[in-house]
Scaffold this active site. Structure first.
Site, short mmCIF file in Angstrom:
data_model
loop_
_atom_site.label_atom_id
_atom_site.label_comp_id
_atom_site.label_asym_id
_atom_site.label_seq_id
_atom_site.Cartn_x
_atom_site.Cartn_y
_atom_site.Cartn_z
N ASP A 532 0.85 -1.08 -0.10
CA ASP A 532 0.00 -0.03 -0.07
C ASP A 532 0.83 1.33 0.02
O ASP A 532 2.23 1.17 0.19
CB ASP A 532 -0.79 -0.18 1.27
CG ASP A 532 -2.14 0.74 1.09
OD1 ASP A 532 -2.13 1.52 -0.04
OD2 ASP A 532 -2.89 1.12 1.94
N ASP A 608 -9.03 4.11 -1.76
CA ASP A 608 -9.95 4.68 -0.56
C ASP A 608 -11.11 5.27 -1.16
O ASP A 608 -11.19 6.49 -0.99
CB ASP A 608 -8.78 5.68 0.18
CG ASP A 608 -7.78 4.96 0.83
OD1 ASP A 608 -7.64 3.60 0.69
OD2 ASP A 608 -6.83 5.65 1.31
#
Length: 933
Positions: A532, A608
């Site tokens: 990530d 996100d």
């Protein structure tokens, strides 16, 4: 929430402004006809000069196998090397050109020897490059005169104003005369310069006078970019001729068909950490793939702009009413309007490097593109099942409880994820020993049920001399340097962090070595990885990322390699997983950042997002776009931010169950949302959606094998399968899973019926509701009931889908279970499909340890025959049932396998014309035949 003020717009990017404002009436770039060279037949070289500043460039046009052409332009003698993207394009065979020169017009025609319908035309003054297929124009390059290469130069020091006391009266009068006329150059010496010196001086003076703000230094908010190399941006226009729709260039929260940017912001490709992102936006997100597809009813084409720097892209769709293109191309001379989509590529650095793919079908373009960039990796079977994640499962007891609850509520899942809180103070490759004191036992307990785990490992490294990863990497000099040569520091989850320089092969090798079981303490072969924050994210950096002028190995600045950073980390992580198993086990690595070729290494997701209906709706075009750019294993979490209401969460599960990467994930501040925490009606529907995914695992696994072999996306736009239907060219509310299933998710609240467009020709297709087996002819628009427990999923007539109806708690436990075939007949009584089986996790398939069957139904005979007679994998899986939709009632059904013939039992539903054949019993390793009489 998303704050646009943290991210640049074009007018805040000096090179974007310069390129966008560059609008000459005629291109100053001229190809020198007399410089023509053809080497080895597949390369054509020409010198090109910018007649405004006399800068020289070299043009290389390269013929390639399978109907592809590469066009490349670089400075002939650059002041220093310009950045060229390495290790991205696979070696592809060359194809010779057959050249024809027209001395009078100074044009050069190049026809591909093995694809004679494809030819290119170079016009020299001004330079222009046009590509034709079957005598029709397809691409036109620099027809809008926007080719603009900012050559590398030395920064000119301002010339000192002469000392007036030392000058004569005549010299002072000359100065005053020049000042009154706006002059910028004076030669006050008594010696007259020669012509060459005078010409060079004028060019230098012109460059100095044309220096614009931002060329040598640029500030955004509180961050200043020193730009030590000066301006080096490139721009080029490429027209898709006779096209109205283009697709690609992810990642953007936008519709499938690219919209016009004229009078608005361009599309931007620059990997950034953007959370709760806006919808219907051209703004940059986590990934950048500068690949574009044009499609019309006759053909599909592709264009790859090979560049890893920040890139802006203008899209202009218009009908050229006998204008520039209409007059040049005789093919369109009699038409009123010529549709075209004009693209303006603008990159901060690099060279012009364009790959043109001539298709002509969608499948051809995907094959050509993945021949260049690689097909998708072959994921382990468990990784295409359901994943359970959140930030964060807090400790080993939490993991044990969640794992057990899935079994208690009869909900299958394959993988449990741990986010950053599992580490010792955000030090990756470590464990919080208070919360996870026995990580190996924890993994073993999960693996004992056939399941896996994933931990997050980000690229920012906590600057702690007692942290072994930081200490060793610092000692080896493996971190990126700031512009002054010191270690670059930025702020991320651990606080003060250093960042590994993955552009260096020795760093990538070292990183891979950290995944060895004896180095990554507490890891096992059942633990996989999530990379990530690898855009890379730097909380206190410009646009929440790295400064562009920090230094990588090889003397390059971050601006040159930015969009490649994430893929380099992901590829290194893959290497580590391969090494730890001795190359036996297939890796799984999820990355947030992506670039050209990411499909070779692992999966990605859309980052996100927000638990809102709009984000559910936009997940479809976003994933379709990513798939068209080569990445088959992609998905969208069910709303990372905010708390979805039960209806939204349920509808998101139903959509995600038919998307390639299927994971639930949520922010640490959201309420827990495991399925059993909701009322019974919602829990049951969510369980049903997940179980549908598991029933379809044989079909999904076959699709991923096909994608690994031929590059086709697993999730596809409808026009991909029905390329001649204009109704589909801008449609992105529904999609195809492979060639057999049409899915239209519910993306609005309280939608209890939905309109579904069913494409296809009446005599070739038709559709069957997968829940009821009801038949619908095509082309057709139907209203389908969508109560909470249902979305629109239909199987195309003429297809065969394998399923496994005995759903267990994870996919590994279904490996040897029986299969059911769903045969959906077209109006001519035919159907076909494929079915692939292997062990699901090793590379043994490369040694032909697999079964790959062609399934065919014709003349009331269903056959399974091997597509590779040299391959075989021992399995106890057998054929438990066959469902035939759209047939008549039989009298006798027999199955033949291994020379034996057996009568079979069956039942028939006359109203739906559905035949169920019970227990054919044949082993799926064998070839067999079922006769329906």
């Amino acid at each position: 929430a998303f704050d646009q003020g943290n991210f640049k717009k074009c007018d805040q990017s000096s090179f974007c402004q310069r390129q966008r404002n560059y609008k000459p009436s005629q291109s100053p770039y001229k190809a020198l006809y007399s410089s023509l060279q053809s080497i080895s037949g597949s390369h054509v070289y020409l010198d090109v000069v910018n007649t405004e500043n006399q800068q020289q460039f070299t043009l290389d046009v390269h013929g390639m196998e399978d109907g592809m052409i590469r066009l490349r332009m670089n400075e002939l003698t650059p002041l220093k090397p310009r950045y060229e993207v390495p290790n991205t394009i696979h070696e592809v065979g060359a194809q010779n050109f057959i050249l024809t020169q027209n001395d009078a017009n100074q044009t050069i025609t190049m026809r591909l020897a093995n694809n004679p319908t494809i030819h290119a035309l170079i016009s020299c003054q001004p330079f222009r490059f046009d590509v034709f297929d079957d005598s029709e124009p397809v691409f036109s390059i620099n027809s809008r005169h926007l080719l603009n290469i900012e050559h590398l130069r030395e920064k000119q020091a301002p010339k000192p104003f002469p000392n007036l006391l030392s000058l004569s009266i005549n010299q002072i009068l000359i100065i005053l005369l020049h000042c009154s006329k706006g002059g910028v150059s004076l030669n006050l010496s008594q010696d007259q310069p020669d012509e060459a010196e005078e010409k060079e001086e004028k060019i230098e003076e012109k460059e100095t006078s044309e220096d614009q703000p931002g060329m040598w230094e640029e500030t955004f908010k509180t961050h200043t970019d020193s730009k030590p190399r000066g301006p080096e941006s490139i721009g080029l226009d490429t027209s898709f001729v006779n096209f109205k729709h283009v697709y690609g260039i992810p990642e953007h929260a936008d519709k499938l068909a690219l919209g016009s940017t004229i009078g608005a912001e361009p599309y931007r490709l620059y990997n950034l950490d953007v959370f709760e992102y806006d919808l219907d936006s051209k703004a940059a997100l986590y990934g950048s793939i500068p690949f574009m597809i044009g499609h019309n009813a006759k053909r599909t084409v592709g264009l790859l702009w090979l560049n890893s720097a920040e890139t802006w892209i203008d899209v202009d769709s218009s009908d050229d009413s006998k204008g520039m293109l209409g007059t040049v191309f005789g093919y369109f001379a009699g038409q009123e309007n010529v549709p075209e989509v004009n693209i303006h590529w603008m990159s901060e650095s690099g060279v012009i490097d364009v790959y043109l793919m001539l298709g002509p079908s969608p499948k051809d373009v995907m094959r050509q593109y993945t021949t260049l960039t690689g097909t998708t990796y072959f994921p382990p079977k468990w990784s295409i099942a359901y994943h359970q994640s959140r930030w964060n499962y807090k400790d080993e007891d939490d993991v044990k409880t969640v794992d057990a609850a899935f079994d208690e509520h009869d909900i299958p899942y394959d993988c449990l994820w741990l986010d950053i809180e599992h580490t010792d103070g955000k030090r990756y490759f470590t464990w919080d020993t208070l919360k996870f004191p026995n990580p190996i036992k924890m993994q073993d307990d999960v693996a004992a049920k056939g399941r896996k785990m994933v931990t997050i490992i980000d690229p920012h490294i906590k600057t702690d001399a007692n942290y072994h990863i930081y200490r060793e990497a610092q000692a080896k000099g493996y971190f990126i340097q700031n512009k002054d040569g010191g270690e670059f520091r930025g702020w991320c989850w651990p606080g003060d962090s250093a960042y590994l320089d993955f552009t260096l092969p020795q760093v990538r090798s070292w990183w891979a070595s950290q995944f060895a079981l004896d180095i990554y303490k507490g890891s096992t072969l059942n633990l996989f990885t999530w990379n990530d924050m690898n855009e890379p994210s730097v909380f206190n950096g410009p646009e929440i990322t790295m400064h562009k002028d920090i230094k990588h190995g090889g003397g390059w600045e971050h601006r040159h390699v930015h969009n490649m950073y994430g893929i380099l980390q992901q590829a290194s992580t893959v290497d580590g997983q391969l090494a730890r198993s001795g190359g036996n086990e297939r890796p799984f690595v999820l990355s947030r950042a992506f670039y050209i070729g990411t499909q070779k290494y692992g999966a990605i997701w859309t980052g996100d997002n927000t638990a809102e209906w709009g984000h559910l709706e936009y997940s479809v075009p976003m994933l379709l776009t990513i798939g068209l750019c080569g990445i088959s294993h992609c998905g969208a979490d069910g709303g990372f931010f905010k708390n979805p209401d039960p209806e939204l969460l349920t509808r998101w599960y139903q959509a995600a169950a038919y998307q390639p990467f299927f994971r639930a994930h949520a922010h640490i501040d959201t309420t827990r949302r495991e399925p059993w925490l909701y009322d019974e009606q919602y829990k049951n529907v969510i369980r049903g959606a997940i179980r549908e995914r598991y029933e379809l695992m044989p079909y999904w696994y076959t699709l991923f094998y096909q994608s690994h072999i031929n590059g086709e996306p697993t999730m596809r736009p409808l026009w991909y399968e029905f390329p001649s239907d204009p109704e589909l060219f801008a449609k992105d509310d529904s999609f195809m899973v492979g060639s057999a299933l049409l899915v239209k998710p519910v993306v609005e609240r309280s939608t209890w019926a939905t309109q579904v467009y069913l494409p296809g020709q009446y005599y070739l297709s038709g559709w069957y509701d997968v829940k009821t087996n009801q038949y619908f002819p095509s082309p057709n628009t139907i209203s389908m009931a969508t109560p909470l427990a249902k979305i629109a999923v239909l199987q195309k007539g003429g297809t065969i889908i394998p399923r496994q109806l005995r759903v267990r708690r994870c996919s590994a436990l279904m490996t040897q279970d029986p299969y059911t075939l769903y045969v959906a007949l077209d109006p001519q009584g035919k159907a076909e499909g494929e079915m692939y089986l292997d062990d699901g996790h090793t590379f043994n398939y490369k040694e032909r340890d697999f079964n790959y069957k062609k399934l065919t139904f014709e003349n009331n005979v269903l056959t399974a025959s091997s597509l590779n007679n040299t391959a075989s994998w021992e399995t106890s899986s057998w054929l438990e049932r066959v469902i035939v939709m759209g047939t008549r009632q039989p009298s006798v059904i027999t199955v033949e396998s291994d020379g034996a013939t057996t009568n079979l039992g069956f039942s028939f539903e006359p109203n739906l014309r559905v035949l169920t054949i019970r227990k054919p019993g044949v082993n799926l390793q064998k070839d067999w035949k079922i006769q329906i009489n």
